[in-house]
Design an enzyme around this catalytic site. Structure first.
Site, mmCIF file in Angstrom:
data_model
loop_
_atom_site.group_PDB
_atom_site.id
_atom_site.type_symbol
_atom_site.label_atom_id
_atom_site.label_comp_id
_atom_site.label_asym_id
_atom_site.label_seq_id
_atom_site.Cartn_x
_atom_site.Cartn_y
_atom_site.Cartn_z
ATOM 1 N N HIS A 67 -1.367 -103.767 -27.739
ATOM 2 C CA HIS A 67 0.030 -104.950 -27.757
ATOM 3 C C HIS A 67 1.009 -105.148 -29.258
ATOM 4 C CE1 HIS A 67 -1.338 -105.875 -23.970
ATOM 5 N NE2 HIS A 67 -0.802 -105.041 -23.630
ATOM 6 N N ASP A 91 0.826 -106.804 -17.458
ATOM 7 C CA ASP A 91 -0.591 -107.787 -18.370
ATOM 8 C C ASP A 91 0.054 -108.787 -18.739
ATOM 9 O OD1 ASP A 91 -1.036 -106.387 -20.494
ATOM 10 O OD2 ASP A 91 -1.471 -104.915 -19.452
ATOM 11 N N GLU A 111 8.748 -105.724 -14.219
ATOM 12 C CA GLU A 111 7.341 -104.896 -14.031
ATOM 13 C C GLU A 111 7.028 -103.645 -12.440
ATOM 14 O OE1 GLU A 111 3.494 -103.492 -14.951
ATOM 15 O OE2 GLU A 111 3.785 -103.224 -12.873
ATOM 16 N N GLY A 144 11.830 -100.310 -12.838
ATOM 17 C CA GLY A 144 12.552 -100.831 -14.486
ATOM 18 C C GLY A 144 13.106 -99.059 -14.063
ATOM 19 N N ASP A 162 6.146 -99.694 -21.530
ATOM 20 C CA ASP A 162 4.384 -100.117 -22.028
ATOM 21 C C ASP A 162 4.315 -100.323 -20.560
ATOM 22 O OD1 ASP A 162 1.786 -100.917 -21.672
ATOM 23 O OD2 ASP A 162 2.389 -103.730 -21.918
ATOM 24 N N PRO A 169 3.704 -94.378 -10.609
ATOM 25 C CA PRO A 169 4.515 -94.813 -10.188
ATOM 26 C C PRO A 169 5.160 -95.005 -11.810
ATOM 27 C CG PRO A 169 3.012 -96.819 -9.645
ATOM 28 C CD PRO A 169 2.202 -94.841 -10.116
HETATM 29 N N1 SPD Z 1 -3.716 -94.753 -20.189
HETATM 30 C C1 SPD Z 1 -3.300 -95.895 -20.557
HETATM 31 C C2 SPD Z 1 -2.387 -96.011 -20.567
HETATM 32 C C3 SPD Z 1 -1.937 -97.270 -20.444
HETATM 33 C C4 SPD Z 1 -0.587 -97.723 -21.096
HETATM 34 N N2 SPD Z 1 0.033 -99.249 -21.062
HETATM 35 C C5 SPD Z 1 -1.412 -100.214 -21.167
HETATM 36 C C6 SPD Z 1 -0.759 -101.610 -20.948
HETATM 37 C C7 SPD Z 1 -0.796 -102.388 -21.417
HETATM 38 N N3 SPD Z 1 -0.319 -104.043 -21.445
#
Ligand code: SPD
Length: 286
Positions: A67, A91, A111, A144, A162, A169
């Site tokens: 993050h 998340d 999301e 999105g 993200d 999806p």
């Molecule tokens: N292979 C995992 C890719 C995940 C990317 N997003 C992760 C979400 C974290 N907020």
């Protein structure tokens, strides 16, 4: 792409191309939403965590690697950070890091999967932290891709994608039409970033994503870091901007305001990670 199986009791693994990436722990909740299988685990090493369709997304004691890397180069590099859009990120970790920037007035978080938000708030509250109650956060459970297609021109200062891996999806978050809309909705001085997979475990997706962003924006730069629970542990985030690579020069005032609270990101770390392009990837992109 990967399967969530439990080959031995007490381990939860993501399987990819003959390799498994696992944590010792237990599954504490699992359910299929209309979009994907959502799994919450409790692990010895990293605390509670989230998988989608058997792929690792985040965990309490690991999430900062991801993050901080996706957020601060963009929010320290954009001309303004008043209006921020996050696609995915259910998340809450990306929103939490964005909202540490005092200049953010509105953060739209879009999301697709309401169960991801609901279970992240319930089981992983530390990841979203105060973002969930921050009045600047506007949460939409929705698509999105449609959101960026419908957004007016030049309506955001920063767009952050993200999403999960390009299957299910998240598949539509890696194509030209989507990236073109992301560029269209950025204001002058705006910055775009997307998670761009592993240069090892998802080599071709990574190369294709950087190439496509270079075509759409005229330039794009991958930043390389580590998320040890993801396939290969080696990860990337690719940045682009409407008027040149301004994300490479963090605004000193904004950087100073957030750096103290970071575990991973700093202007120096960022400089090194933009330079840390693997030689073969650099050649493939040349
Ligand atoms: N292979 C995992 C890719 C995940 C990317 N997003 C992760 C979400 C974290 N907020």
């Amino acid at each position: 792409m990967s399967e969530h199986e439990a080959p031995c009791p007490g381990w939860i693994d993501e399987h990819l191309n003959g390799v498994r990436y696992g944590l010792e722990g237990t599954v504490i909740a699992e359910q299929s939403s209309p979009y994907q299988r959502v799994t919450i685990i409790d692990s010895l090493a990293y605390g509670k965590g989230l998988l989608l369709d058997g792929c690792w997304m985040t965990a309490e004691r690991q999430e900062r690697h991801y993050h901080e890397a996706i957020v601060h180069p963009a929010l320290c590099g954009a001309a303004s950070v008043e209006r921020v859009l996050v696609i995915g990120g259910g998340d809450g970790g990306t929103a939490r890091e964005c909202l540490r920037h005092a200049g953010v007035r509105q953060l739209d978080l879009v999301e697709i999967d309401g169960l991801v938000v609901e279970w992240s708030q319930h089981y992983l509250p530390a990841i979203g932290g105060s973002a969930w109650s921050d009045p600047r956060l506007q949460l939409t459970v929705g698509d999105g891709i449609a959101w960026v297609a419908d957004a007016p021109n030049a309506s955001y200062d920063v767009v952050i994608v993200d999403g999960s891996d390009p299957a299910g999806p998240a598949e539509g978050l890696f194509n030209r039409a989507f990236f073109e809309h992301c560029r269209r909705i950025l204001r002058p001085g705006g910055v775009f970033v997307t998670q761009s997979e592993s240069p090892e475990a998802f080599r071709q997706v990574h190369i294709d994503t950087v190439r496509l962003l270079r075509q759409v924006f005229g330039h794009a730069d991958p930043l390389y870091g580590w998320v040890s629970m993801y396939p290969s542990g080696w990860w990337s985030w690719t940045f682009a901007a409407v008027d040149g690579p301004r994300y490479r020069q963090p605004d000193p005032t904004r950087a100073a305001a957030v750096a103290e609270g970071c575990q991973i990101w700093s202007p120096r770390w960022q400089r090194g990670c933009f330079e840390a392009i693997p030689a073969a990837i650099e050649r493939a992109l040349a």
